[in-house]
Design a protein around this motif. Structure first.
Motif, mmCIF file in Angstrom:
data_model
loop_
_atom_site.group_PDB
_atom_site.id
_atom_site.type_symbol
_atom_site.label_atom_id
_atom_site.label_comp_id
_atom_site.label_asym_id
_atom_site.label_seq_id
_atom_site.Cartn_x
_atom_site.Cartn_y
_atom_site.Cartn_z
ATOM 1 N N ASP A 443 0.823 -1.211 0.000
ATOM 2 C CA ASP A 443 0.000 0.000 0.000
ATOM 3 C C ASP A 443 0.862 1.268 0.000
ATOM 4 O OD1 ASP A 443 0.639 -1.027 2.591
ATOM 5 O OD2 ASP A 443 -0.701 0.424 3.513
ATOM 6 N N ILE A 444 1.977 1.242 0.714
ATOM 7 C CA ILE A 444 2.877 2.394 0.703
ATOM 8 C C ILE A 444 3.518 2.539 -0.674
ATOM 9 C CG2 ILE A 444 4.998 3.364 1.667
ATOM 10 C CD1 ILE A 444 2.568 3.494 3.521
ATOM 11 N N LYS A 448 3.261 5.829 -3.282
ATOM 12 C CA LYS A 448 4.444 6.539 -3.757
ATOM 13 C C LYS A 448 4.533 6.562 -5.278
ATOM 14 C CE LYS A 448 7.689 5.678 0.078
ATOM 15 N NZ LYS A 448 8.960 4.979 0.436
ATOM 16 N N HIS A 449 4.251 5.432 -5.909
ATOM 17 C CA HIS A 449 4.617 5.271 -7.313
ATOM 18 C C HIS A 449 3.438 5.212 -8.285
ATOM 19 C CE1 HIS A 449 8.829 4.572 -6.221
ATOM 20 N NE2 HIS A 449 8.370 3.836 -5.221
ATOM 21 N N PRO A 453 1.290 10.135 -7.754
ATOM 22 C CA PRO A 453 1.658 10.824 -9.001
ATOM 23 C C PRO A 453 0.476 11.206 -9.881
ATOM 24 C CG PRO A 453 3.152 8.990 -8.607
ATOM 25 C CD PRO A 453 2.045 8.874 -7.598
ATOM 26 N N ILE A 454 -0.670 10.559 -9.710
ATOM 27 C CA ILE A 454 -1.828 10.911 -10.534
ATOM 28 C C ILE A 454 -2.946 11.523 -9.686
ATOM 29 C CG2 ILE A 454 -1.320 9.273 -12.363
ATOM 30 C CD1 ILE A 454 -3.314 7.334 -11.147
ATOM 31 N N GLY A 455 -2.582 12.006 -8.493
ATOM 32 C CA GLY A 455 -3.540 12.724 -7.661
ATOM 33 C C GLY A 455 -4.555 11.855 -6.970
ATOM 34 N N ILE A 460 -7.065 4.429 -0.549
ATOM 35 C CA ILE A 460 -6.360 3.908 0.618
ATOM 36 C C ILE A 460 -6.788 2.486 0.919
ATOM 37 C CG2 ILE A 460 -6.074 6.168 1.699
ATOM 38 C CD1 ILE A 460 -8.544 5.494 3.417
ATOM 39 N N ALA A 461 -5.992 1.831 1.770
ATOM 40 C CA ALA A 461 -6.400 0.532 2.290
ATOM 41 C C ALA A 461 -7.683 0.718 3.078
ATOM 42 C CB ALA A 461 -5.294 -0.053 3.168
ATOM 43 N N ARG A 462 -8.597 -0.208 2.942
ATOM 44 C CA ARG A 462 -9.977 0.039 3.375
ATOM 45 C C ARG A 462 -10.136 0.208 4.883
ATOM 46 N NH1 ARG A 462 -12.899 -4.850 4.692
ATOM 47 N NH2 ARG A 462 -11.695 -6.735 4.291
ATOM 48 N N ARG A 463 -9.196 -0.265 5.696
ATOM 49 C CA ARG A 463 -9.329 -0.076 7.138
ATOM 50 C C ARG A 463 -8.475 1.082 7.650
ATOM 51 N NH1 ARG A 463 -9.288 -5.826 6.787
ATOM 52 N NH2 ARG A 463 -11.309 -6.713 7.305
ATOM 53 N N THR A 464 -7.969 1.892 6.722
ATOM 54 C CA THR A 464 -7.198 3.061 7.108
ATOM 55 C C THR A 464 -8.052 4.299 6.879
ATOM 56 O OG1 THR A 464 -5.195 1.934 6.400
ATOM 57 C CG2 THR A 464 -5.029 4.288 6.785
#
Length: 632
Positions: A443-444, A448-449, A453-455, A460-464
């Motif tokens: 997920d990190i 990052k990549h 880069p595309i906004g 996000i991961a669903r429990r975050t």
């Protein structure tokens, strides 16, 4: 009394006076707009009507819809409620769980590693040249292979003879010490659509001394030692009718290590590798009771059981992969006689060849569901096997153990690249490989990549939970009512196979960033996008690319539809990309559609997406109309 039109407009949530009990929930009087978000006026009303119809028919609390054409976003809207109970409106920015649609984005992450020169599609997963090195993986592969090969299972008839079914399609008769003592190998057959590899367990017994076989799809058959469905084959039906044999809720069919049957009655005894045993009937393996059982030596031996049976005087027999056997009771498999040697047919070559095939599993096999691995990893069962305590939020089980559990307890279904079988665990393993290669959790690495880069930093991961105001509550359907569930507040990234949250607009932005058109910057190189959208095994798996499902209208696949659907307990999603494609003689080339809902019930989103694409195909939208040029 409201008109029929007003009844249909429950999606507007200004009136919920539907004639069914399903929606008979008190409604607050606060006015809420029926939908929010921009959309070109040439298609806005038509899309509203299509969504309204889908919402009513499928009882969807809320959804987001986004559409692009020729590289330009032309519609991005929210409909209904993000929170059904509080009547909070669903906006275009309301995130929902997208389930397996996550796989496409995770695949893009692996393709980014390919661009960086850190991996190739042909990189082996295991072995000296693979990503996952070390003896632990080799040991787990060996344990899992010997659990299923060369022996499928054993059973004992009324004459106390032991029947043994082998993976090469032969069955023999013998004793518990010499499995082939009384007969030469004979061929045996399975029901149509089944294979030797799909057999979970075999037992013999009952008043008519018949052979019973259970299969990994929930079906079972009744027959003879050489014809497993000579008398009956009960095929599992997806809709209505027979729904498969039942097992304890905390277990799965993969966890069954053996089934025995009383020699006089159709009473079954089912042992699972987590140390539990259930007793029941042919169709309900848990209908009588569930208890704990022990094996000789330590508890790890239960993961090496290759077969079980019930003999006369209700004696329970068990055979293990190290050529040892034992006799005992239901709950103590060695209470009568401890470990003793047994021998059987020498077809060990099947073990070595099966093990060698693990070396051929490559990254492309995981991305295209052609590795032979299947289903999902199960953390609670892995924790039991490795005697680890865990909490998915505060003390998550290392994925390495989940994967070792799968390797050591499950059969691999086929040689890599030879067939297609959808595998959550395969893409979950891709997430693990991303971490092993890059050093960042999947997920990190995606943030990052791919996402930032595309906004798309809000994917996000669903429990975050980054901003609770952006999250749609998950919903379920129970006792004729839509139930609003709480948004989990603790941080846990979950599996790469289906743990992202997003809006439909996010998914369209992702597709626009992988379309090779100049309107918006792509996140991958053109040649990488082509590779991601190509079929690695067109002859054996013609309907799958890397991460995408693909439907081709010609042999060269120049006319194609790329899509993926997702479903979790609190959300569904669907995204589709049309390339040189027609629907009902309408050209829908260059159209992307994404839909997300906050409802964990199948909602036929593909049908809605196709209907929307048809409307876009005939719409006249100016080339300078692009919502991404005006949205912040």
């Amino acid at each position: 009394m409201p008109s029929f039109t007003q009844l249909l407009l429950f999606v507007t949530f200004t009136s919920l006076s539907l004639s069914t009990a399903v929606f008979a929930r008190p409604v607050r009087n606060n006015p809420v707009s029926k939908h929010q978000g921009p959309c070109h006026n040439s298609v806005s009303n038509e899309i509203n009507e299509l969504v309204k119809d889908a919402v009513v028919k499928n009882k969807i609390p809320g959804l987001t819809v986004s559409v692009s054409k020729n590289g330009r976003m032309v519609c991005n809207k929210g409909y209904g409620y993000a929170n059904w109970q509080k009547k909070t409106p669903m906006t275009p920015r309301s995130r929902s769980q997208i389930g397996s649609v996550s796989k496409v984005i995770v695949t893009a992450g692996m393709m980014k590693l390919l661009e960086q020169g850190k991996v190739s599609l042909q990189t082996p997963v295991y072995g000296a040249n693979g990503v996952l090195k070390g003896t632990a993986y080799q040991k787990a592969m060996g344990q899992g292979t010997r659990r299923y090969r060369p022996i499928i299972d054993m059973a004992v008839g009324k004459n106390k003879r032991v029947f043994t079914w082998y993976f090469d399609g032969k069955v023999t008769q013998g004793s518990s010490k010499d499995l082939d003592k009384y007969s030469q190998p004979q061929n045996f057959t399975v029901p149509p659509g089944q294979s030797f590899n799909s057999i979970i367990a075999i037992a013999k017994g009952g008043s008519q001394n018949r052979v019973y076989a259970w299969y990994d799809d929930g079906s079972y058959s009744i027959g003879t030692p050489t014809d497993l469905d000579a008398f009956e084959y009960k095929k599992k039906k997806k809709k209505g009718g027979f729904k498969g044999y039942r097992i304890p809720r905390e277990n799965q069919r993969d966890n069954i290590v053996g089934i025995g049957m009383d020699t006089n009655k159709e009473i079954t005894y089912t042992w699972y590798h987590d140390g539990t045993i259930s007793s029941g009937s042919v169709t309900n393996l848990k209908s009588r009771w569930t208890k704990k059982y022990t094996t000789p030596g330590n508890s790890s031996r239960r993961y090496n059981i290759v077969g079980t049976a019930v003999s006369g005087n209700n004696v329970k027999l068990a055979w293990y992969s190290d050529k040892k056997a034992s006799k005992g009771s239901t709950t103590n498999l060695s209470s009568i006689k401890g470990l003793y040697d047994y021998q059987g047919r020498n077809i060990e070559g099947s073990i070595s060849s099966w093990l060698n095939e693990y070396k051929n599993i490559q990254v492309r096999h995981l991305l295209s569901h052609t590795s032979g691995l299947t289903r999902s990893g199960v953390e609670p069962q892995a924790a039991i096997k490795y005697n680890k305590s865990f909490d998915k939020y505060t003390n998550p089980l290392p994925y390495r153990l989940t994967h070792l559990y799968v390797l050591s307890t499950r059969k691999r279904l086929f040689a890599p690249g030879s067939r297609y079988k959808y595998s959550n665990h395969g893409i979950g393993l891709i997430g693990f490989l991303i971490k092993q290669i890059s050093g960042d959790s999947y997920d990190i690495f995606l943030k990052k990549h791919i996402l930032n880069p595309i906004g798309l930093g809000n994917v996000i991961a669903r429990r975050t939970v980054i901003n609770p105001n952006l999250d749609a509550n998950p919903h379920s359907f129970r006792n004729g009512k839509i139930i609003t569930q709480k948004i989990p507040t603790k941080n846990h990234p979950g599996s790469a196979a289906g743990s992202l949250k997003a809006t439909a607009g996010d998914l369209v932005r992702f597709m626009l960033a992988t379309d090779k058109l100049p309107n918006h910057k792509d996140v991958l190189k053109p040649e990488t996008i082509d590779l991601m959208e190509s079929r690695p095994f067109p002859s054996t798996a013609p309907n799958v690319a890397h991460g995408w499902h693909i439907k081709c209208k010609d042999s060269a696949c120049t006319q194609s539809k790329l899509s993926h659907s997702g479903k979790t307990g609190g959300g569904t999603a669907y995204m589709v990309k049309f390339k040189n494609y027609q629907l009902s003689n309408i050209d829908v080339s260059g159209i992307n559609v994404a839909i997300t809902t906050n409802f964990g019930k199948s909602s036929k989103l593909s049908k809605l997406a196709h209907n929307i694409a048809r409307k876009l195909g005939t719409a006249n939208i100016p080339e300078n109309y692009d919502l991404l040029n005006v949205e912040p």
